[in-house]
Write a protein that holds these residues in place. Structure first.
Motif, mmCIF file in Angstrom:
data_model
loop_
_atom_site.group_PDB
_atom_site.id
_atom_site.type_symbol
_atom_site.label_atom_id
_atom_site.label_comp_id
_atom_site.label_asym_id
_atom_site.label_seq_id
_atom_site.Cartn_x
_atom_site.Cartn_y
_atom_site.Cartn_z
ATOM 1 N N LEU A 119 3.819 2.785 -4.620
ATOM 2 C CA LEU A 119 5.168 3.336 -4.729
ATOM 3 C C LEU A 119 5.444 4.296 -3.572
ATOM 4 C CD1 LEU A 119 7.765 3.482 -6.348
ATOM 5 C CD2 LEU A 119 6.669 5.091 -7.909
ATOM 6 N N ALA A 120 4.459 5.138 -3.261
ATOM 7 C CA ALA A 120 4.645 6.090 -2.157
ATOM 8 C C ALA A 120 4.837 5.364 -0.829
ATOM 9 C CB ALA A 120 3.455 7.040 -2.078
ATOM 10 N N ILE A 121 4.072 4.298 -0.624
ATOM 11 C CA ILE A 121 4.219 3.540 0.624
ATOM 12 C C ILE A 121 5.626 2.966 0.721
ATOM 13 C CG2 ILE A 121 3.509 1.415 1.809
ATOM 14 C CD1 ILE A 121 0.643 2.030 0.808
ATOM 15 N N GLN A 122 6.129 2.473 -0.405
ATOM 16 C CA GLN A 122 7.481 1.932 -0.417
ATOM 17 C C GLN A 122 8.497 3.025 -0.055
ATOM 18 O OE1 GLN A 122 8.391 -1.095 -0.546
ATOM 19 N NE2 GLN A 122 10.523 -1.152 -1.205
ATOM 20 N N LEU A 123 8.271 4.228 -0.551
ATOM 21 C CA LEU A 123 9.186 5.338 -0.262
ATOM 22 C C LEU A 123 9.164 5.692 1.225
ATOM 23 C CD1 LEU A 123 8.476 7.660 -3.336
ATOM 24 C CD2 LEU A 123 10.467 6.200 -2.957
ATOM 25 N N VAL A 124 7.986 5.617 1.824
ATOM 26 C CA VAL A 124 7.867 5.933 3.248
ATOM 27 C C VAL A 124 8.749 5.010 4.087
ATOM 28 C CG1 VAL A 124 6.279 5.837 5.217
ATOM 29 C CG2 VAL A 124 5.547 6.901 3.087
ATOM 30 N N LYS A 125 8.910 3.780 3.605
ATOM 31 C CA LYS A 125 9.643 2.786 4.391
ATOM 32 C C LYS A 125 11.156 3.018 4.409
ATOM 33 C CE LYS A 125 6.377 -0.955 3.281
ATOM 34 N NZ LYS A 125 6.239 -2.161 2.439
ATOM 35 N N TYR A 126 11.656 3.800 3.459
ATOM 36 C CA TYR A 126 13.104 3.908 3.303
ATOM 37 C C TYR A 126 13.864 4.253 4.591
ATOM 38 C CZ TYR A 126 17.677 5.469 1.664
ATOM 39 O OH TYR A 126 19.032 5.646 1.512
ATOM 40 N N PRO A 127 13.477 5.325 5.305
ATOM 41 C CA PRO A 127 14.243 5.648 6.521
ATOM 42 C C PRO A 127 14.218 4.517 7.551
ATOM 43 C CG PRO A 127 12.827 7.487 5.891
ATOM 44 C CD PRO A 127 12.412 6.315 5.048
#
Length: 586
Positions: A506-514
RNA sequence: GCCCCGGUAGCUCAGCAGGAUAGAGCAGCCGCCUCCUAAGCGGCAGGUCGGACGUUCGAAUCGUCUCCGGGGCGCCA
C-alpha cells in the motif's frame, strides 16, 4: 527516488569512463523504471544491456562493473543483477514508509508540484454551437477538458479554460428562424415547420416565453411568411435553399430590431442553459469568448490583411483563397466567399491569432474527432501568420457512442432526438458521469452503455473507489465509540511497525501518486489517474480485509491509522482532480 | 481515392519513449461476515496481443504491407 537512481547510475558511468572501461564519448540515455514484480526490487534499469553493444562487453559483466562503481546511497538497500542484465534496485522499507508522514503533512497539497513552472496555458473545449442543449457527446469533451485543466494546474501550470461561443453564422440564423416559426405556431399561425429547422422542445419553450413577453407583436400571416419561398424537401424542394429563403424573409418581415429579438432570445436562453449545465457538472470556465466580437473588433479583416500582406492570399472565381497548401494542407481554402462573407475558417484564423496575441505559452484545443480534417488548415494558418505552431496542441476526442438496450442510440441536435448531458447527469449522477467519461484514453472510441450507467449497480467503478475513502472515514469514526484515539505524531514515530506485506504494498502504491499525476497532466491522459485510483482502492480493500486497524496496541494502531489516513487522503486528492466527490459515508 | 482513430481474455478496456512469466473490471465457477460498512476480500478458469514480413540481444510496443470496424474529407459551422 527515480531521479535519485538515475543520478547514481550516471555517477557510476562517469566513474567507469574515467577508468577507461567505457568510452568517454558515450552519452547514454539512462532509463529507470518501476518494476512490475516485487522480486525484481523497486526500480530496474536496462542500462547495461543498452551499453553492452557500444561498449563491446557482455551485459551481465557490464552490469556488475556498474554496480561496483555505484556510490552508496542511504535509501538503496540492495542492488542485484537479474535476467539478461537488468540492474534491480531495492529501496529501504523505511524510505517507502516515510511517504505516509509526507502525505499527512501535505494533506490536499500532496501530489501537486511545480513542474509546469507557472507557464500560461489555455485549454479550449466543448465550444458547442449554442443552438441547443449539450448532449452526451459534448459531455466527454467537457469532462476531459476540465480534468486536464485540473491536472495541469496541480502540476504548476497557469491554466485558463475557455469556451468559444459560435454566436455568428448560418446556424444561429436558422435558430432565430426556428424560434420565430414556433412563436407563430403558438399564435395559431398555420405554418409547416422546415425540415432543416431546430425541432427540439427547447425551441418551443423559448417561443412560449416570447409569446408571454410580447404577445402578438411579432406575428405575421402565414401567407406573408411563406409566399414565394422555394419548396422544402418533402415537397420536392431543397431544404437548404428553403431555409435560407426563410431566413431572408424573417429578416425582411421583422426588421433588424425584431430579428434581433428572435436571435437573442434563442442565443441567450441556450447559452445560459449550457453554462448552467456545465457549472453543475463541475466544469468551470475562465473565459466565454464570443465569435461575434471577432467581427466587431475587425480581427477577421486584420487576419485576412495579415495573410494578404504575407502573400498567402489569391483570388479565384470571385472568392479569396488562403494558399494553405504552402503549409502542408492538402488543398487551398476559401476564406472570403464570392458573396463577400467570411467563412467560418476566417473567423477561426482570427480567433487563433488572438489566442497567441494573448500571450499563452501553450494553446490546447480539444475537438471532436470529426474535426480532424480541419487540423492541417488551422496549423497552416498559424504557420502562415508567423506563429510557432508547436505551441498549439489539438487533441481529438473520439465519440462516445451510446447504447440503450443493446442498441446504438442515434443522435441529432436538429431532430431533437438526443440524450442531453443534463439527462445523463440526472440519471447516473455527476460523479459517475465525470468518472466514466475520462476512464478511457481520449482517442479511444467509447461505448457508453446507458442502461449500465443508469443502473445504480455495484459494478460501478466509481463507487468502489469512493467506498475505500468512506471506509477509512468510518474506521476513524468508530475510534471514539471504542474509547480509543489516533495520535498522528505517535503514528509517524512508529511507521517501522508496518511490516506486513499488505502495508508495504500500500505504501509503495502511495509513493507512486505524484508520478502518476505528473504523467497524466503532461500527457493529458486522465485515465492514468483513474486506473491508479482503482488499484489503490483495491490495495486498501485488501489490507482492510486482512488486518484490523483498531487494535489495543497504541503504537501499531497509530501507525496503521496513519497509513489508512494517508491512503484516504490520496484517494480524496485523486478524485478531486477528476471532479468526483469523496463521500465520508456511503 | 486520401487522411485520422481503433483491432489485446466471452464483453468493456489498460499496458505501447522496446525489456524479465501479457494485466484489470464485468460475466462464469469455488470459497470468506460471532470481527473496523460483504458497495468488500481470496482463489480457479480464460489470450495465435487482427494477419504477414522486417529492424533488434529482445516486439503487444518500432517500420512496411495487408484485412476488419468507426470517423473525416464543402465558397457548412
Amino acid at each position: 527516488m527515480k531521479n535519485n537512481i538515475e543520478d547514481l547510475i550516471n555517477q557510476a558511468i562517469n566513474k567507469l569512463q574515467q577508468q577507461g572501461m567505457l568510452d568517454a564519448s558515450l552519452q547514454p540515455n539512462i532509463q529507470v523504471t518501476r518494476t512490475r514484480d516485487v522480486a525484481h526490487g523497486d526500480f530496474a534499469s536496462n542500462i547495461a544491456m543498452m551499453l553492452s553493444k557500444p561498449a563491446g562487453k557482455n551485459p551481465r559483466d557490464l552490469a556488475q562493473a556498474l554496480i561496483d562503481a555505484l556510490p552508496d546511497n542511504e535509501h538503496v538497500h540492495k542492488v542485484e543483477i537479474a535476467g539478461p542484465g537488468f540492474i534491480n534496485f531495492f529501496i529501504h522499507q523505511q524510505t517507502t514508509l516515510d511517504i505516509i508522514r509526507t502525505i499527512l503533512e501535505r494533506g490536499d497539497r500532496f501530489g501537486t508540484s511545480e513542474v509546469g513552472q507557472g507557464e500560461k496555458v489555455q485549454i479550449e473545449f466543448v465550444s458547442a454551437n449554442p443552438t441547443g442543449p449539450l448532449h452526451v457527446g459534448h459531455g466527454r469533451g467537457a469532462a476531459y477538458g476540465a480534468t486536464v485543466g485540473s491536472l495541469m494546474r496541480a502540476v504548476g501550470y497557469d491554466v485558463d479554460c475557455e469556451y468559444y461561443v459560435n454566436d455568428a453564422g448560418r446556424q444561429m440564423n436558422i435558430l432565430a428562424v426556428s424560434v420565430w416559426l414556433r412563436y407563430l405556431q403558438q399564435l395559431d399561425v398555420s405554418i409547416t415547420f422546415p425540415v432543416n429547422g431546430y425541432k427540439g422542445d427547447y425551441v418551443l419553450d423559448i417561443a412560449a416565453e416570447l409569446v408571454n413577453k410580447y404577445g402578438g407583436v411579432y406575428a405575421h400571416e402565414a401567407k406573408q411568411v411563406m409566399n414565394g419561398i422555394p419548396a422544402d424537401e418533402p415537397d420536392g424542394g431543397d431544404k437548404e435553399i428553403h431555409i435560407d429563403a426563410l431566413i431572408e424573409r424573417t429578416k425582411l418581415l421583422l426588421g433588424d430590431d425584431g430579428y434581433r429579438v428572435m436571435f437573442e432570445a434563442g442565443l441567450d436562453s441556450i447559452l445560459a442553459d449550457i453554462a448552467e449545465d456545465l457549472e453543475e457538472f463541475g466544469v468551470h470556465y475562465d473565459v466565454w469568448y464570443s465569435e461575434q466580437t471577432l467581427a466587431d473588433r475587425k480581427l477577421i479583416e486584420k487576419a485576412v490583411q495579415q495573410l494578404q500582406d504575407a502573400g498567402h492570399i489569391y483570388e479565384d472565381k470571385g472568392a479569396l483563397w488562403f494558399r494553405s497548401t504552402s503549409f502542408g494542407d492538402e488543398k487551398d481554402r476559401v476564406i472570403i466567399r464570392d458573396n463577400g462573407q467570411a467563412t467560418y475558417f476566417a473567423s477561426d484564423i482570427a480567433y487563433h491569432m488572438d489566442k497567441f496575441a494573448r500571450g499563452f505559452h501553450r494553446v490546447i484545443n480539444i475537438w471532436g474527432a470529426d474535426h480532424h480534417g480541419y487540423v492541417p488548415r488551422v496549423k497552416a494558418a498559424i504557420k502562415a501568420l508567423g506563429e510557432d505552431e508547436s505551441k498549439l496542441d489539438i487533441l481529438l476526442v473520439q465519440f462516445a457512442i451510446l447504447y440503450r438496450g443493446g442498441e446504438r442510440v442515434q443522435m441529432s441536435t436538429r431532430s431533437g432526438s438526443f440524450v442531453t448531458l443534463r439527462e445523463l447527469r440526472e440519471e447516473v449522477g455527476n460523479d459517475a458521469a465525470r468518472f466514466f467519461y475520462v476512464m478511457r484514453k481520449c482517442e479511444q472510441h467509447m461505448d457508453f452503455d446507458l442502461d449500465l450507467a443508469k443502473s445504480q449497480s455495484n459494478d460501478n467503478p466509481v463507487y468502489y473507489i469512493q467506498y475505500a475513502h468512506a471506509r477509512v472515514c468510518s474506521v476513524l469514526r468508530q475510534l471514539a465509540e471504542k474509547n480509543m484515539s489516533h495520535d498522528i505524531a505517535a503514528g509517524n514515530e512508529n511507521l517501522a511497525l508496518l511490516t506486513e506485506s499488505h502495508e508495504t504494498d500500500l505504501a509503495i502504491q502511495l509513493v507512486k501518486y505524484p508520478e502518476v499525476v505528473e504523467k497524466a497532466a503532461v500527457n493529458a491522459e486522465p485515465h492514468l489517474l483513474v486506473h491508479y485510483l482503482r488499484e489503490l482502492a483495491n490495495q486498501f480493500h485488501t489490507y482492510y480485509n486482512a488486518h484490523q486497524f483498531i487494535v489495543e496496541d497504541d503504537d501499531i494502531r497509530n501507525a496503521r491509522l496513519n497509513l489508512i489516513s494517508a491512503a484516504s487522503q490520496v484517494i480524496y486528492n485523486g478524485l478531486h482532480l477528476l471532479g468526483v466527490s469523496a463521500p465520508e459515508s456511503m
